[in-house]
Design a protein around this motif. Sequence first.
Motif, PDB file in Angstrom:
ATOM      1  N   ILE A 119       4.369   0.482   2.202  1.00  0.00           N
ATOM      2  CA  ILE A 119       4.316  -0.642   3.187  1.00  0.00           C
ATOM      3  C   ILE A 119       4.071  -1.885   2.431  1.00  0.00           C
ATOM      4  O   ILE A 119       2.899  -2.046   1.932  1.00  0.00           O
ATOM      5  N   GLN A 120       4.976  -2.837   2.695  1.00  0.00           N
ATOM      6  CA  GLN A 120       4.908  -4.063   1.803  1.00  0.00           C
ATOM      7  C   GLN A 120       5.094  -5.227   3.072  1.00  0.00           C
ATOM      8  O   GLN A 120       5.803  -5.032   3.906  1.00  0.00           O
ATOM      9  N   ALA A 121       4.410  -6.181   2.831  1.00  0.00           N
ATOM     10  CA  ALA A 121       4.407  -7.648   3.662  1.00  0.00           C
ATOM     11  C   ALA A 121       4.059  -8.907   3.144  1.00  0.00           C
ATOM     12  O   ALA A 121       3.263  -8.698   1.993  1.00  0.00           O
ATOM     13  N   ARG A 178      -3.875   3.008  -0.743  1.00  0.00           N
ATOM     14  CA  ARG A 178      -3.597   3.997   0.348  1.00  0.00           C
ATOM     15  C   ARG A 178      -3.862   3.571   1.901  1.00  0.00           C
ATOM     16  O   ARG A 178      -4.767   2.788   2.033  1.00  0.00           O
ATOM     17  N   ALA A 179      -3.083   4.234   2.292  1.00  0.00           N
ATOM     18  CA  ALA A 179      -3.277   4.091   3.912  1.00  0.00           C
ATOM     19  C   ALA A 179      -2.916   5.454   4.402  1.00  0.00           C
ATOM     20  O   ALA A 179      -2.235   6.356   3.839  1.00  0.00           O
ATOM     21  N   TYR A 180      -3.844   5.762   5.217  1.00  0.00           N
ATOM     22  CA  TYR A 180      -4.092   7.308   5.915  1.00  0.00           C
ATOM     23  C   TYR A 180      -3.057   7.435   7.184  1.00  0.00           C
ATOM     24  O   TYR A 180      -3.167   8.586   7.790  1.00  0.00           O
ATOM     25  N   THR A 210       0.801  -1.212  -0.082  1.00  0.00           N
ATOM     26  CA  THR A 210       0.111  -0.003  -0.001  1.00  0.00           C
ATOM     27  C   THR A 210       0.630   1.282   0.091  1.00  0.00           C
ATOM     28  O   THR A 210       1.993   1.167   0.534  1.00  0.00           O
ATOM     29  N   ASN A 211       0.120   2.404  -0.827  1.00  0.00           N
ATOM     30  CA  ASN A 211       0.977   3.558  -0.518  1.00  0.00           C
ATOM     31  C   ASN A 211       0.686   4.491   0.601  1.00  0.00           C
ATOM     32  O   ASN A 211      -0.709   4.301   0.703  1.00  0.00           O
ATOM     33  N   VAL A 212       1.715   4.872   1.360  1.00  0.00           N
ATOM     34  CA  VAL A 212       1.225   5.770   2.387  1.00  0.00           C
ATOM     35  C   VAL A 212       0.849   7.281   1.674  1.00  0.00           C
ATOM     36  O   VAL A 212       1.360   7.909   0.909  1.00  0.00           O
ATOM     37  N   TYR A 213      -0.514   7.712   2.197  1.00  0.00           N
ATOM     38  CA  TYR A 213      -1.209   8.677   1.706  1.00  0.00           C
ATOM     39  C   TYR A 213      -1.690   8.543   0.263  1.00  0.00           C
ATOM     40  O   TYR A 213      -2.018   9.586  -0.572  1.00  0.00           O
TER      41      TYR A 213
END
Length: 856
Positions: free
Chosen positions: A387-389, A359-361, A340-343
């Motif tokens: 962020i990746q997992a 997106r992550a907020y 996910t991309n932050v913001y």
Amino acid sequence: MKKELKQKLIKGLIKLIPSLIIFLIIVGAIFYVVNTKAPEESKEAIPPYAYGGGEDTITIDNGQLKLSMDPKTTEFSIEVKDSGKVWYSNPLDAAEDEKALDDQKAYLQSPLIMSYSITQGLETTYNSYAFSAQNGIYEIVPGDNEIRVNYSLGSVQKEFIIPPVSTAEEFEGYLSQMEKKDADLIKQYYKKYDINKLTPKDNKEELLANYPIIETEVIYVLRTATKENVRKTIQDKFEAVGYTYDNYLADKELDQSSNTSDNAIFNVSVVYKLEGKDLVVEVPFSDLDFDPETPIYTITPLPYFGAGGPNDNGFMLVPEGGGALINFNNGKTSQSSYYTNVYGWDMCLSRDAVVHNTRAYYGVYGVSEGNDSFICILEDGRSYASIQADVAGKNHSYNFVNAKYSICQREKFDVGDIANSDIYEYATKLPDETLRQRYTFVNSGSYVDMAKVYSTYLQNEYAGYLDLVDDTSAPVAIEIVGAIDKVKQVLGVPVSRPLKLTSYKDADAIITDLGNNGVSNMQVKLSGWCNGGVKQKVLARTKTVGALGSKKDLKNFVNNAEANGNTVYLNGITQYAYDSNLFNGFFSYRDAAKFISKERAELHAYSHVTYAERDSEDLHYLLHTELANKYADKLVNTSKKYNAGASFQDLGMDLSSDFYRKKTYSREQVLGLQVEQLKSYNEAGTPVMINMGNDYAIPFASMVTNMDLRGSEYTILDECVPFFQLAVHGRVDYTGEPINICGNAEDEVLYSAEYGAGLQFTFMEEDSFATQKTLYTEYYGSSYDSWKDRMLEIYTRYNNELGHTFNQEMTGHENLTADVSCTEYADGTKVYVNYGYSDYTEGAVKVPARDYVVTR
């Protein structure tokens, strides 16, 4: 007669003089360009760091944490003193992992991974183990409660502690201490030079330039073709007779030859700091060194910190929606990894297709193992992060989560007419910034306790802005849709005109009616009130929509709502220009933000079928950063004139950089500007409503609408949890999507109950048929008359049962089954939510299917 002709000729020549001068200037310029060579740019080699030697563990200890680093690999461990838990930067037995190939083993043993790219877009990844530690091109600099590791990464020859050049006296002195067979072997790999006995093949001038000492001394020089395994043998022999690293450095000074490599070399510094019970990791941009032709594309610090092995029990926390858990070794090896991309996406980076927007907020992830855990809070530079997992069993045996940062942004060009491959242009200059992420260690394996630690961090970071609210009833966001635009025929010409859906007096009547029916604590968002409607024109000036009523009607609506304990917010778009031109105060060549290519940031809608741009639909522009900030101030100032708060459609949700030639702003700089603005509005007493609620914006907002509670429920995820809501509940009012137009009202009410959210509804006075033949069919369920009774039913029950919890902290949460959850509050209130289609019973509590139950 002759005199007159002579005068005319002179006058004619005088008139020709300016033209002749211009002609001579042009000819001279052409001659200069043709005959003058452009100066060749000198390409300086990037000097790699040199290994400082030593095999003793490097330790720093601040009383709460103890960091122990292996100087041979730069891998380290962190001991949490009060719990005794030890976390490792890399898996201990990675080198023996049977499921990993050699290249994967190198990644697993690397505290740093970076990638670089080239004009054609080809990305190459380097890891610090194979491309730095094994080559001996790094240095470790300990300090007070910190360790700096300066990495050079590249395909370079490994450095061995043997004489590259040595005087005959010194060299033969070492050989005399060795066995004869060893001395004879080593001599084969060195060439002896005597300035007075050179062979015809020897270049005297070159030798003097490379080895100035040859003028007075006989020397031995290591042959460049000597293989690595031979160098290792020579190193062992010299070490046995007392040859030290200091001797090596002295001998290196005798060698003035240039042994540069054509392979790309990169310098990256990582600083590890102990701050209380936190490990802070920094990567300063000022210490990044690379060739502009091979720019650093991404950096991943500590990619496998806390990685769980095949026999470990635990989970990874990722910021999907309010939060989600990925259990160690869950067996989902056929599923895509989490990303996910932050913001969200940076709108100033062009793209030609969109399949799914991630997106992550908030920028937080974590790992829990047994009775211990940590959260990693992304601080400076988080706007560049994704962020990746992933779980064990794909490329190796470890479960991991990390943050990957984009460094040199890039943009793809369509040059199909002149090239067979894609061509990329990169941002040429890095801002003076630092990547910083904070690992906070928790003496608990519970995600609730991890969230509480994050809550404490936010309260300290935004002291005075995240105090408990004083709500005594459930907050309700009511969006009133004023006007939309609809194409009408004017003298046979299609023209876009505002279409009234709710006048100011109608809006007043709706809010008054809701209040009379017991709805309180309403936060009213008025959309489509100015500049043409919902998809407003730019806010160079604000003009109310005449069809909705007079300015006095608007002010009366705001004042009446305020008198009844509610707050009205005037909604506006401040970062984008829709359907705007010079007559509206917008000139795209001047006012639009710029891509890396310096083209205008022209944006499009994307097809849900082909995922490609829709050229003819919803064309709009991203505004230049300074203009967007100006329009945000304009919205706030205009709202004040009507005694209203300001609602931002985009500020606090969308975050974009700007490569405007005269004034470039990095994404992180824009984040800072948004914080400054929102903070100033808050301190001036202006109520502010935002969408989504990025973590840096919520401390300054009175209400957050459209918060993404559940996110995208990817298959690799095992549980959805309200991690972010556990951290902020009771300190800011927030809601999910509008219940009446979200697509599934029943689910949205259940989400709100589990995640402690207020309720949101979108209303208009007109019937839903009014939106036909427009681009606003999302308002199909917004007719107030059609939804009034159901809305009151939902609200009345929700407020009666949950209204008392909104000024409290959320203290607990548990997923009892795959379909049933329980959320707990500070006063002991428990909220059971059942998403399943059969009843659930726990002791005396029975939760009907598709319903929620509150116990006190």
